[in-house]
Scaffold this motif. Structure first.
Motif, PDB file in Angstrom:
ATOM      1  N   UNK A   1      55.680   6.484  -6.240  1.00 31.20           N
ATOM      2  CA  UNK A   1      55.589   4.927  -6.623  1.00 31.20           C
ATOM      3  C   UNK A   1      55.050   4.170  -5.521  1.00 31.20           C
ATOM      4  N   UNK A   2      55.308   4.446  -4.316  1.00 33.65           N
ATOM      5  CA  UNK A   2      54.939   3.532  -3.151  1.00 33.65           C
ATOM      6  C   UNK A   2      53.779   4.396  -2.336  1.00 33.65           C
ATOM      7  N   UNK A   3      53.422   5.718  -2.803  1.00 27.83           N
ATOM      8  CA  UNK A   3      52.230   6.356  -1.820  1.00 27.83           C
ATOM      9  C   UNK A   3      52.690   6.774  -0.529  1.00 27.83           C
ATOM     10  N   UNK A   4      54.038   6.855  -0.324  1.00 24.98           N
ATOM     11  CA  UNK A   4      54.659   7.570   0.843  1.00 24.98           C
ATOM     12  C   UNK A   4      54.794   8.881   1.112  1.00 24.98           C
ATOM     13  N   UNK A   5      54.715   9.456   2.422  1.00 24.16           N
ATOM     14  CA  UNK A   5      55.217  10.911   2.325  1.00 24.16           C
ATOM     15  C   UNK A   5      56.513  10.990   3.103  1.00 24.16           C
TER      16      UNK A   5
END
Length: 257
Positions: free
Chosen positions: A93-97
């Motif tokens: 959803x947020x493009x984090x890793x």
């Protein structure tokens, strides 16, 4: 006139050269909503040019029927590890890793990180976390040593969140404020108080789970704790380090530094 007490966070936290490392312990009612709040904080920080947060979530439990509704899980996630389900969803959803560890935190053999957030449901587990995090702090001056612990605890309708320092944190000289270098952990701060905790009994249904913890106590606490963390990273200082919350009469009482 008595000076107002203030805690200033290390200046590099407001403008770090790499993402701030955060450990979240527990992916249940509080941890599941806290992870989403952290993702929103990270997105906002990134938008303002900050390096943001790098989060690792610890929990060895799997999603069960009784978790649906009160915790942030869907029927399609039944049987999955809680940590993996939540982190995978946040990353998409947020493009984090961000990372998930399907183990208990006491079995983790890595080093503690800058900020640890304890969302566990027993006083014994919270004490183990405090003891582990505070051991390496006495003689450590490295920038990446553990600095802060945020502790959540709640019963059915009420609870508290408290931010503590892991050792002394150097404070600037101030003529206007009384700066506070060390904020004690939950056990040091409330020596004579019975801390809120879940009774730890397993639930077979949402209705049974709601007899132990009301529907919104976890999300209210996690959002108030996230607001405290957001204020700390945004402003660089704290006037309050936690709060007591009671949903029976809708009261919230702040805890000063």
């Amino acid at each position: 006139m008595e000076k107002q007490k203030i805690h200033f966070i290390p200046s590099w936290l407001t403008a770090p050269t790499t993402a701030i490392q955060v450990h979240v312990i527990g992916a249940g009612g509080t941890g599941s909503t806290m992870l989403t709040a952290l993702a929103r904080i990270n997105y906002a920080l990134n938008d303002m040019g900050h390096c943001g947060l790098q989060v690792t979530l610890f929990d060895d439990d799997r999603v069960e029927e009784a978790n649906l509704g009160r915790q942030l899980f869907a029927e399609s996630e039944l049987g999955l590890y809680k940590a993996g389900a939540l982190v995978s969803r946040a990353n998409r959803f947020f493009g984090t890793a961000w990372k998930a560890r399907h183990i208990r935190y006491e079995d983790y053999r890595g080093n503690p990180v800058t900020i640890t957030i304890a969302c566990v449901d027993s006083v014994a587990s919270r004490r183990k976390i405090c003891d582990r995090l505070e051991k390496p702090c006495a003689d450590s001056h490295h920038r990446d040593r553990p600095l802060y612990l945020m502790d959540f605890g709640n019963g059915r309708h009420s609870g508290q969140v408290l931010l503590s320092t892991l050792g002394d944190i150097s404070q600037p000289n101030s003529e206007k404020f009384q700066t506070v270098a060390k904020m004690g952990n939950v056990f040091d701060t409330f020596r004579d108080m019975e801390l809120q905790e879940d009774d730890g009994l397993p639930s077979c249904s949402l209705a049974q789970a709601l007899q132990q913890q009301d529907l919104f106590i976890n999300s209210v606490l996690s959002n108030m704790g996230a607001s405290l963390l957001w204020s700390m990273l945004r402003n660089g200082y704290l006037q309050h380090r936690g709060m007591f919350v009671n949903l029976l009469d809708y009261r919230s009482v702040p805890i000063g530094v």
